[in-house]
Scaffold this motif. Sequence first.
Motif, short mmCIF file in Angstrom:
data_model
loop_
_atom_site.label_atom_id
_atom_site.label_comp_id
_atom_site.label_asym_id
_atom_site.label_seq_id
_atom_site.Cartn_x
_atom_site.Cartn_y
_atom_site.Cartn_z
N ARG A 1 1.00 -1.36 -0.15
CA ARG A 1 -0.24 -0.07 0.03
C ARG A 1 0.77 1.35 0.14
NH1 ARG A 1 -5.41 -0.89 3.50
NH2 ARG A 1 -5.57 1.28 3.04
N ARG A 2 2.31 0.95 -0.26
CA ARG A 2 3.10 2.30 0.06
C ARG A 2 4.06 2.19 -1.09
NH1 ARG A 2 5.92 3.81 5.75
NH2 ARG A 2 3.64 3.83 6.28
N LEU A 3 4.04 3.65 -1.36
CA LEU A 3 5.13 4.22 -2.58
C LEU A 3 6.01 5.07 -1.89
CD1 LEU A 3 2.57 4.81 -5.54
CD2 LEU A 3 4.06 2.84 -5.11
N GLU A 4 7.03 5.33 -2.43
CA GLU A 4 8.25 6.20 -1.94
C GLU A 4 8.34 7.15 -3.45
OE1 GLU A 4 11.67 4.85 -0.23
OE2 GLU A 4 10.61 4.29 1.58
N CYS A 5 8.47 8.36 -3.14
CA CYS A 5 8.43 9.25 -4.29
C CYS A 5 9.56 10.56 -4.25
CB CYS A 5 6.92 10.01 -4.54
SG CYS A 5 5.76 8.79 -4.65
N VAL A 6 9.89 11.16 -5.22
CA VAL A 6 10.52 12.30 -5.38
C VAL A 6 9.47 13.33 -5.32
CG1 VAL A 6 12.18 13.65 -6.43
CG2 VAL A 6 12.47 11.36 -6.41
N PRO A 7 9.31 14.28 -4.26
CA PRO A 7 8.49 15.27 -4.21
C PRO A 7 8.65 16.38 -5.46
CG PRO A 7 10.08 15.40 -2.49
CD PRO A 7 10.20 14.23 -3.04
N LEU A 8 7.52 16.62 -5.90
CA LEU A 8 7.56 17.92 -7.08
C LEU A 8 8.54 19.16 -6.56
CD1 LEU A 8 6.86 18.36 -9.82
CD2 LEU A 8 4.81 19.55 -8.93
N SER A 9 8.55 19.36 -5.12
CA SER A 9 9.13 20.47 -4.89
C SER A 9 10.85 20.33 -4.98
CB SER A 9 8.87 20.78 -3.14
OG SER A 9 8.82 19.49 -2.66
N ALA A 10 11.47 19.09 -4.81
CA ALA A 10 12.57 18.54 -4.44
C ALA A 10 12.86 18.32 -6.25
CB ALA A 10 12.84 17.37 -4.12
N ILE A 11 11.99 18.27 -7.01
CA ILE A 11 12.43 18.17 -8.37
C ILE A 11 12.65 19.77 -9.22
CG2 ILE A 11 11.57 17.72 -10.93
CD1 ILE A 11 10.11 15.44 -9.65
N LEU A 12 11.69 20.52 -8.42
CA LEU A 12 11.74 21.84 -9.08
C LEU A 12 12.75 22.64 -8.47
CD1 LEU A 12 7.88 22.65 -9.23
CD2 LEU A 12 9.52 22.05 -11.14
N ALA A 13 13.35 22.24 -7.36
CA ALA A 13 14.61 22.80 -6.70
C ALA A 13 15.96 22.69 -7.87
CB ALA A 13 14.78 22.11 -5.50
N ASP A 14 15.76 21.78 -8.76
CA ASP A 14 16.87 21.71 -9.71
C ASP A 14 16.62 22.60 -10.73
OD1 ASP A 14 17.77 20.40 -12.33
OD2 ASP A 14 19.28 19.90 -10.63
N GLU A 15 17.45 23.62 -11.07
CA GLU A 15 17.30 24.30 -12.12
C GLU A 15 16.98 23.91 -13.43
OE1 GLU A 15 20.59 27.44 -12.35
OE2 GLU A 15 19.63 28.32 -14.18
#
Length: 808
Positions: free
Chosen positions: A56-70
């Motif tokens: 029932r669980r997924l681990e994800c890269v949050p969108l905020s972390a993705i957008l932190a990369d230029e």
Amino acid sequence: MAGLLRRVLTVELDHPPVTADESGSSPLAGLSGAPVLADGCLVGIVRAVPRGRGHRRLECVPLSAILADEEAREWFAPYVPPMPVTRTHPHDQPHEEDYAEAIGAVYRRTRIFGLDELGKRASEWDLDTAYVSLEATSRNGETAAVPQRIDDLLASRPRVLLRGDAGAGKTTLVWWLAAHAAAGTLGPNLAELNGLVPFVVPLRTLRAQGTGYPSPADLPGVAGLMVDPAPEGWAGRILASGRGLLLVDGLDEVPSDEREAAHAWLSRLLTRYPRTRCVATVRPFAVAPDWLGAEQFEELTLLPLRDADIQAFVTAWHAAARLDGDAEGNLADLERDLAQQFRHNPTLADLARTPLLCAVICALHRLREGFLPESRWALYSSALQMLLGVRDERRRIDAPDGIRMSVEEHTQLLQRLAAWLVRGGQTEFGREQALHQLTRALPGMPRVADQGSPEEILTHLLNRSGLLQERTDGVFHFAHRTFQDFLAAKELVEDDQLKELLGHTHDQQWHDVLLLAAGHCTRRDLPVLVEGLLAAGSATRKRDLKTTLYVLAALTAQHAAWLDGSLHNRVRKAVKSVIPPRNPEQVSRLARLGGYVLPMLPGPETVTKDAERQIANLIVAVGGREALPYARTFAVAGRAHLFGASWEAFPAEAFAQDVVSLFRPGDSLMAHTSEHLRLLRNLDGLDSISIVEDFDPDEIVHGLNGQAPRFLGIGLNEQLTDLSLLRSLDCSRLRVLVVTSCPRVASIESVAELGSLRLLHLREVHSEEGTLDLTPLQQCPDLEVRVYGVPRKKILGAAALGDRLTLE
């Protein structure tokens, strides 16, 4: 918070996957890189599926972390709106849970005819106890449709118009779908409906309340659920996200002159929310074919109960009776006796082809300790006697509310209500409407009027008759539409209103009333009814309506204990004038006549090729031992192929001897049952065989032993995990292999060993991950492959096959 320190977005799913298996690999495997959305907005990208946690669980890269990369931010810029990444509606989830519970409270319980009436303590039962999965076919005028369980047919069809006769189980199916979808408890075939939010729209209730068609915001309140009002915009958000399941029950309850308004409402709603799944129900001929075709609806037709279905229903009905603790020790004996009667009495079985009538028979059999009426009209009369008279006598109840009425007094009041409803084209009514009708009727019944006011009489009818029920607060209806039509017909005949009845021959909603009127007619009235139907049929130029009216005339004439011979001849001549039928609708109408219609059918030497298909379909629709000689006549003339897909309609062994034995090279036979597989071993070599049912591989191999077909089809099988059974068959002549609806087949490696094979069809065949591995077929340069329902990017080895691979 679980992944905050690791800067990981942790997503906990609402439900475990349907195929979850704690001992095996996660069914979520392969999701890496997938987008995670909340309320339609991107919140992250899956990076891992952790072990355990019940899948029932997924681990994800949050969108905020993705957008932190230029660089990533630059790439995402066109897709990220200038607003917060997520929108939250904090009250939606709690309300959705409350709504699902309210759906379950209403639709997980059902009345099972004959249990409460026979003195059981509870009048409602868990729907699953007496639910029997019905068979249906998709509408196809060119080839014989293959019957399938309705659950299987609904799985692959996002929008369905479901046609079915009165009592065929349409409303029960709607209730069952609503309850299980809301609870997320549908089985694997319908698993994608789990978690959808059902909106049930009973059109008869809207009609009774005099309200218009609901807007999206009104949908949650239409069914009168006991739940707090939805948060503003909740239903629209559900529909917009594609999580809505719209269940529209009873399009035939809308008067014919208002159905276009119903069509426009449904069309606008689904155009606005195109991802919404929908099932709508209707009587067989209430709307034209493809009435909702422009809205991408596929049409399914519920079929009459087969003998095996009747046996299953008998078992389910008696199981429901046992839930309350059977005080009668002979219930098991009665169940065995009734099952035996159905097996050995075809006439009785023919009366039980709908769930409603099967339940009536179960109830009457128990009440009468094994003795049963012999006609449809006698069944209804006996059921009314049971409901209106025997019920309280068995309970030793004597005027509990100060009102005592005879069976006939009950009937007189109810039949006036029924006739008023039929005249108004409705099936539900409000309290004030009922009181108005009772106030008009009671002056003619002084003995009843002296016992109480119209309000008290209505309360008595609701409490004691068993025929009137409260659907929602202040809205009432008959326990079943068929009883309403039966009582309305009685009122119209007794009131000498045959002329009024015959004035509605063009209206499909009156056709059951016209037919049921025959059971109430005197020897003087019956010829008037028959002649009126014949006259109306001859006056119309609409072939479908003409066929319907002639069939009604014939059914009415069959009911007569005595009818002038010349009138019988006129009826036969009229029916013969609409033979051969021209489309599936006319076939269905004529099939209601059973064996009566068979002697009227032209032989194979006198019909065109276009007509012979519909005649064959009519022979199949009648089916049974009496239809078999007519199938044999066509088989002798070289037309055995017309019946190859219809073995189930006839006695299995006799069909094999009389029809299959006359097959010509290229004729195709379809086997559905274990008995069919057993008989296959004794048939001469067949060119084309299809095995369409959930058999285990050994059973298929045993049945095909001795056969070396050029065409082999395997379908509707959930037991096969690969095609290794082909190694045990004689495939030396096999040129075409079709595998369809075998969802667990993950490997086709053995197909590469078939040196003579030239064409392979694969439909709904793929692994759990949705992939299809065709790489073993690269070594088959002469093999053409056609794949249905799997995108090219999910097919391994597609490039190597080149133009030998066709995708549909």
